[in-house]
Design a protein around this motif. Structure first.
Motif, short mmCIF file in Angstrom:
data_model
loop_
_atom_site.label_atom_id
_atom_site.label_comp_id
_atom_site.label_asym_id
_atom_site.label_seq_id
_atom_site.Cartn_x
_atom_site.Cartn_y
_atom_site.Cartn_z
N UNK B 14 69.93 42.57 2.10
CA UNK B 14 70.58 42.79 3.10
C UNK B 14 70.82 41.25 3.59
N UNK B 15 69.66 40.68 3.76
CA UNK B 15 69.65 39.27 4.47
C UNK B 15 70.22 38.40 3.42
N UNK B 16 70.23 38.61 2.30
CA UNK B 16 70.67 37.84 1.28
C UNK B 16 72.31 37.85 1.25
N UNK B 17 72.77 38.98 1.27
CA UNK B 17 74.39 39.20 1.53
C UNK B 17 74.87 38.46 2.81
N UNK B 18 74.12 38.62 3.97
CA UNK B 18 74.52 37.72 4.99
C UNK B 18 74.48 36.25 4.83
N UNK B 141 75.13 47.16 11.25
CA UNK B 141 75.64 46.03 11.30
C UNK B 141 75.35 45.24 9.73
N UNK B 142 73.96 45.57 9.49
CA UNK B 142 73.55 44.73 8.35
C UNK B 142 74.15 45.16 7.02
N UNK B 143 74.21 46.51 7.09
CA UNK B 143 74.96 47.26 5.86
C UNK B 143 76.41 46.96 5.85
N UNK B 144 76.96 46.98 7.25
CA UNK B 144 78.46 46.60 7.10
C UNK B 144 78.81 45.23 6.52
N UNK B 207 79.36 38.16 11.79
CA UNK B 207 78.05 38.91 11.37
C UNK B 207 77.04 38.46 12.19
N UNK B 208 77.05 37.11 12.32
CA UNK B 208 75.72 36.57 13.12
C UNK B 208 75.66 37.12 14.60
#
Lengths: 320, 291, 385, 238
Positions: B14-18, B141-144, B207-208
């Motif tokens: 998830x962090x990677x996609x963000x 929010x992380x999934x989204x 996102x942030x």
């Protein structure tokens, strides 16, 4: 002839006029010392950038290593401060050997690899508590000593030391760039094949200039540690040591000998004395604008721009 | 132990996609124009603050702030481009100073407008937890934004490789003059790419704001993160951005789980160095060949 | 041209304001930009209130506070001290972060003028043998407060999450020492200040540590990240507690869904019950000047400011400004302040400093420890999730 | 023998640029290398000077096996090279170009020889000018040769150094090369399009076509060879 004359005038001004005029004002001298510290890193950085064609984003690594090396030698091994500053530079130079694998990287890849090293060293300085006292840092690092009755630990003493170090750095740079090695290095990034076929060993020269640049940066870090008398990882390896030096070097003209020094002095002093007076907090806003403006109006930096204003021959501007 | 590692990898993905969202705009401009926009992180942050204003002043959902953020951030991004075009010599290195100067101005501007206080969303939905299979935990929010991140990476990849504008952009990046002869106006395509970079920064900023905490000094570290990922990916590789970002994300999160969170930076930087030393042009970079 | 420029620059930077005979100039060196800006601004507000209160109540003297932004950088902090000195400052206050306070107070010592702060907690700061260094807070006070509350709540095992920054690591180290000495179980989780996702750490705490309480030493953004991760993972703890910047009305206002039942250090409850006349004066002046409720930074800034102003005025009257009168005035007596009695020892540390612990209780910040200052019962066991 | 190539093949991926080429060059020889565009002449030069690595075969120079010798060391053993597109070292003056070439190519400094080369290449009056910006094409080509001479070569490889020059320029340039050969005793290995020049200058000519060596002999012999004529009429476009 004119060149030597102006050099003598500058030296006399730096060693005599500045102390006579501002010697009693620790505040002014203190700011000038900070500016000169940046100037020293900027020259060392420009040496690698101009001669080696390598833009490093990680010179804070060498600054921090030199600072810690010297401080720890002085505090734990009882080495006198001046020798330990020299040793700090040597340690930074030795540590730069670790970063040599990055020499085969190009452009931004090299720049960021160096940044990664700086970050790694910062975290190591936090983690190696037994040596560095971790994030607590080192307080009360020995001051510059008193020699023959003159207190180098005073603001003015620090000024003479850092001034001399910066001038020596420029001198080393000048020596190198006028030797065939320096000429070859300057030619290398634009004409790599041309240098290779005449027998230039690019990798070895780049490695050598990296070591020298790291050594000189380490010296500045070591000086600063004994001048500020305090270190912690976030401060010693702070990215701003690199960014300020890059900004100063490019602002002044990183391909010229004196450009980085002039750039550091102008950017730092104008920011602190003028912009800060106009705008006590947030004055960096003006600094940012100034940087953007200089790039647009004088893309080769300030010194070449001044030189071309004073001289007719624009072609000469790259070699003042 | 298995639960720990599974959750860790999941968090890392998830962090990677963000991270990919944050890096994409920088990678686009870097890949197509060889310009490193050191103000990219500040653009992301600006979008985050616009979302904050929308939420705190007008009670809007952070995502609803997207149009406003896109307009302001894309416009700023285009202004940066217009300034960049005024550089005549040594564009690669001078663009660093120019964008660094702009970054300083944006940081201080943000500090003056929004003060140094930390900000983050107060909209409950974004922060509510979602549990997958009883063992994997995340915030909505992380999934989204992970989903959005993957979609956006796909969209940008499609745009660059399949659409007319994308091809024109690549044509300009490989040979400006040839592109002109083909009837492409390099300026228009480059403006477009900066505008798209602004749009990507806006999404990243939302996102942030809706997942993390923002403060004015954050921009610089966002830029560095984006830059690391872009270089890791290899110049101009869009899928590489996603893979590089996920690599960093998972490495960080596994370090925190198996070792210590204090060493996250150390491990991700070592990983970055090792990849570069093995593959000097990044994961998906084109290598230069002589002959 | 150049000469004119230099002279105008000098005029701007060195121009000494002609001070009134009885106007006491105090230098304030504070981070208003850079990484410590948030804390610096809070402290600055308190110092400004202290100046206003002093000027309105003293009658005999007035102070003029000259503030210089140190940009959160040590060298600029030192330069600020030296410039303030050139502008006639009789003593200095401000400072945030031990890394900045260290060199700045060194500079003040060399000038022979008092440096008073509340922003640096590192133990080493007061072990340098400086004569002019004073601070009203220290790491021990914070650690003792957390440990004291834990004793009262009879908590036996802890997961200690802390930032690897200098002051946070220092407090965490002290806490670990205290708890280990008491035979309690502590697991350490240091984190780099740049990280934002705390789920891996919290997941470890939940599955491996299973502590009775989670303790945090960090800053606002860290607390928000940690508690958010905890809300997602819901570790089975009885309490969650932290240090500075946590039990504040502002945190409740900004993050109401995260804060309920969280413990943190706090000098005063909220809504503040300003009982003594001094407390009331402070609260009114603060609201008037800044149009908001005072927070802990403002309170500390106010206390350090007022202590210093009074000491300078006393030394001025005694004519001992240049012979160590200010530090003598600070050392010789106990001072009653908003944060309790302040007693300075030889090293300049406030030996009486012990923080209070407060708990977010549905919008109120209730003091729950120590018993004698408690405004409410601790809710226990209780966590925000 | 100065240079010997023994069954040398250079391939990029699947593309074979030079295929199984063998020949040798003796001291003081003037040898021409011709062939249609894309025949592999420049690649062959690159292989000898070390910019590309042969996939098969062996090269020796003065008894040194070239395989293990990196580019920058080939100058030291006596291989000099002038590029087709002149590559002056940017940012340096003409004299500095020669100083660098001499220092790294020979390992010592000899200002006298630099002056000699400046004189020979008729660049003396521009010695302190910027190499990249202030030289005409002829002068850039002269500098290209001068740099190679400064490394004290035993063999000088010239890659179409005459291309782009008009007749007078060519004549003057050939004179320079001849002087250089007389004075420094170097062998010349030159790629050239202009068959007339080759015929007039070279003692021996090699012909490459599609990477293969199709002829090796005196100019008269070679240019009468039907295969050579076919390769030029059939494949030549320029």
């Amino acid at each position: 002839m004119m060149k030597y004359l102006s050099l003598i005038i500058i030296l006399a001004g730096a060693y005599l006029a500045v102390p006579l005029q501002f010697g009693g004002n620790d505040y002014v001298i203190g700011i000038v010392v900070s500016a000169l510290t940046i100037a020293g890193i900027a020259v060392a950085w420009a040496m690698l950038g101009n001669l080696g064609g390598m833009i490093s984003f990680g010179h804070s690594a060498f600054f921090g290593v030199g600072a810690y090396g010297s401080a720890l030698l002085a505090m734990n091994a009882g080495l006198p401060v001046f020798p330990s500053i020299l040793a700090g530079g040597v340690i930074a130079g030795v540590v730069s050997i670790l970063t040599m694998p990055t020499l085969r990287l190009r452009g931004p890849y090299f720049a960021l690899a160096m940044l990664a090293f700086a970050e790694i060293f910062r975290i190591l300085a936090i983690e190696m508590r037994w040596l560095t006292n971790g994030s607590g840092g080192l307080l009360s690092i020995p001051r510059l000593p008193t020699v023959f009755g003159f207190d180098f630990g005073s603001r003015l003493g620090g000024y003479f030391v850092v001034l001399t170090l910066v001038l020596l750095t420029v001198f080393v740079y000048w020596l190198i760039r006028n030797r065939p090695e320096g000429l070859a290095l300057r030619a290398m990034h634009d004409s790599e094949d041309a240098t290779l076929v005449v027998g230039v060993n690019a990798t070895r020269l780049k490695a050598a200039v990296l070591v020298v640049s790291a050594f000189l940066t380490g010296i500045m870090g070591a000086f600063n540690a004994h001048y500020i008398n305090f270190l912690e990882p976030d401060y010693a390896f702070n990215g701003s040591w690199t960014t300020l030096a890059i900004v100063a070097a490019i602002f002044g003209g990183y391909k010229t000998l004196w450009g980085p020094v002039a750039g550091a002095l102008i950017v730092y002093l104008v920011d602190q004395f003028v912009f800060k007076a106009i705008m006590p907090s947030g004055h960096q806003l003006i600094l940012g604008g100034l940087l953007a403006a200089i790039v647009i109006f004088s893309p080769s930096g300030l010194l070449p721009w001044l030189a071309s204003r004073f001289r007719k021959e624009a072609g000469d501007a790259a070699h003042p | 132990m298995f639960d720990l590692v599974a959750q860790s990898v999941f968090s890392g993905l998830l962090a990677g996609a963000y991270y990919a969202l944050i890096a994409l705009g920088l990678a686009l401009v870097f890949g197509t124009m060889r310009i490193i926009n050191l103000a990219h992180g500040e653009l992301v942050l600006l979008a985050g603050y616009i979302a904050y204003t929308a939420e705190s002043r007008f009670g809007l959902d952070p995502l609803a702030a997207l149009p406003a953020a896109i307009i302001i951030v894309a416009l700023t991004s285009v202004i940066i481009y217009l300034l960049l075009t005024r550089i005549r010599v040594d564009r690669e290195i001078n663009s660093l100073i120019l964008t660094f100067g702009i970054a300083i101005m944006l940081t201080n501007g943000i500090l003056m407008i929004w003060s140094a206080d930390i900000r983050s969303t107060t909209s409950g939905w974004y922060l509510d937890s979602i549990i997958i299979g009883d063992t994997l935990f995340a915030m909505n929010t992380e999934i989204l934004f992970a989903v959005i991140g993957v979609l956006v990476v796909g969209a940008v990849w499609w745009w660059l490789s399949k659409s007319w504008y994308g091809r024109a952009l690549r044509a300009v990046s490989s040979n400006r003059d040839a592109a002109k002869l083909m009837g492409i106006d390099p300026r228009t395509t480059e403006i477009l790419s900066f505008a798209v970079a602004g749009l990507l920064a806006s999404i990243a900023g939302i996102a942030l704001y809706s997942g993390k905490v923002i403060e004015p000094s954050l921009g610089h570290s966002l830029t560095i993160k984006a830059f690391i990922i872009t270089v890791l990916a290899g110049l101009g590789s869009v899928p590489g951005v996603l893979i590089g970002a996920v690599l960093i994300g998972v490495a960080e999160s596994l370090t925190a789980t198996l070792w210590s969170s204090a060493l996250q930076g150390l491990v991700s930087m070592l990983l970055f160095l090792i990849v570069l030393l093995v593959m000097p042009s990044g994961l998906f970079g084109r290598t230069r060949r002589r002959g | 041209m150049i000469a004119r420029m230099i002279s105008s620059v000098l005029a701007l930077t060195l121009g000494l304001g002609a001070a009134n005979a009885d106007e006491l100039i105090i230098g304030s060196q504070i981070p208003l930009t850079g990484s410590a800006a948030r804390a610096g601004m809070g402290m600055n507000e308190g110092i400004q209130v202290a100046a206003k209160v002093f000027n309105e109540t003293n009658g005999k003297h007035t102070v003029k506070v000259i503030t210089i932004d140190d940009e959160s950088q040590p060298a600029k902090a030192v330069a600020a001290i030296e410039r303030l000195n050139a502008q006639g400052a009789l003593a200095f206050t401000g400072g945030y972060g031990s890394n900045i306070i260290g060199p700045a107070s060194d500079a003040a010592e060399r000038l022979g003028k008092v440096y008073m702060t509340s922003g640096g907690v590192a133990t080493e700061l007061s072990q340098r043998g400086l004569k002019t260094f004073f601070r009203i807070s220290n790491a021990t006070g914070y650690a003792k407060a957390l440990a004291g509350l834990s004793d009262t709540l009879d908590l036996q095992s802890f997961s200690l999450i802390y930032s690897t920054r200098e002051s946070t690591a220092e407090v965490a180290k002290l806490l670990e020492e205290i708890w280990t000495a008491e035979g309690k179980k502590v697991t350490l989780h240091p984190f780099d200040p740049s990280i934002a996702d705390f789920k891996p750490v919290l997941h470890k705490i939940k599955l491996q540590d299973r502590p009775e309480a989670i303790a945090m030493v960090g800053y606002e953004n860290d607390y928000v990240g940690i508690i958010r991760a905890a809300k997602v993972l819901k570790p089975d703890a009885k309490a969650i507690m932290g240090t500075w910047s946590l039990a504040t009305p502002k945190m409740w206002q900004d993050f109401p869904d995260l804060m309920n039942n969280v413990y943190g250090t706090a000098p005063l409850p909220y809504p503040a019950q300003f009982n003594t006349p001094e407390e009331q004066t402070f609260a009114e002046a603060y609201k008037e000047m800044h149009n908001k409720e005072p927070d802990y930074l403002g309170i500390f800034g106010y206390v350090q400011g007022l202590l210093l102003f009074n000491a300078v005025a006393e030394a001025y009257d005694a004519g001992t400004l240049n012979s160590g009168g200010v530090q003598d005035a600070l050392r010789k007596t106990e001072h009653d302040t908003l944060i309790g009695k302040v007693i300075f020892d030889e090293s300049g540390d406030n030996t009486n400093f012990a923080h209070r612990m407060a708990q977010h209780q549905d919008g109120a910040v209730a003091i729950v420890w120590p018993k004698e200052s408690a405004t409410a019962e601790a809710r226990f066991p209780a966590v925000p999730w | 023998m100065l240079l010997t190539l023994d069954h040398v093949t250079v391939a990029f991926g699947g593309l074979v640029a030079v295929s199984d080429v063998s020949f040798s060059v003796s001291e003081h020889e003037v040898l021409g290398l011709v062939g249609p565009n894309g025949a592999g002449k420049t690649t062959l030069f690159n292989a000898i000077s070390g910019l590309v690595r042969p996939s098969k075969g062996k090269m020796t120079f003065c008894g040194h096996d070239l395989t293990g010798i990196p580019i920058h060391k080939r100058a030291r053993i006596g291989i000099g090279r002038a590029f087709q597109v002149p590559q002056p070292m940017h940012e340096l003056t003409v004299r500095e170009n020669l100083i660098v070439a001499q220092h790294f190519g020979t390992g010592h400094s000899n200002p006298g020889k630099i002056d000699e080369i400046l004189d020979l290449t008729r660049l003396g009056h521009k010695a302190n000018r910027d190499a990249a910006s202030s030289l005409a094409l002829t002068e850039q080509k002269a500098l290209e040769v001068g740099k190679a001479l400064a490394t004290n070569p035993r063999m000088l490889m010239l890659d179409e150094v005459l291309a782009g020059l008009e007749t007078n320029g060519k004549r003057a340039f050939m004179q320079t090369l001849d002087d250089a050969r007389q004075r420094f005793g170097v062998a010349l290995l030159m790629v050239e399009h202009d068959i007339e020049t080759i015929s007039n200058t070279c003692q021996r000519v090699l012909v490459l076509n599609f990477g293969k060596l199709i002829a090796d002999g005196s100019p008269e012999e070679v240019f009468r060879n039907p295969e050579v004529i076919r390769s030029y009429t059939g494949g030549e476009t320029a």
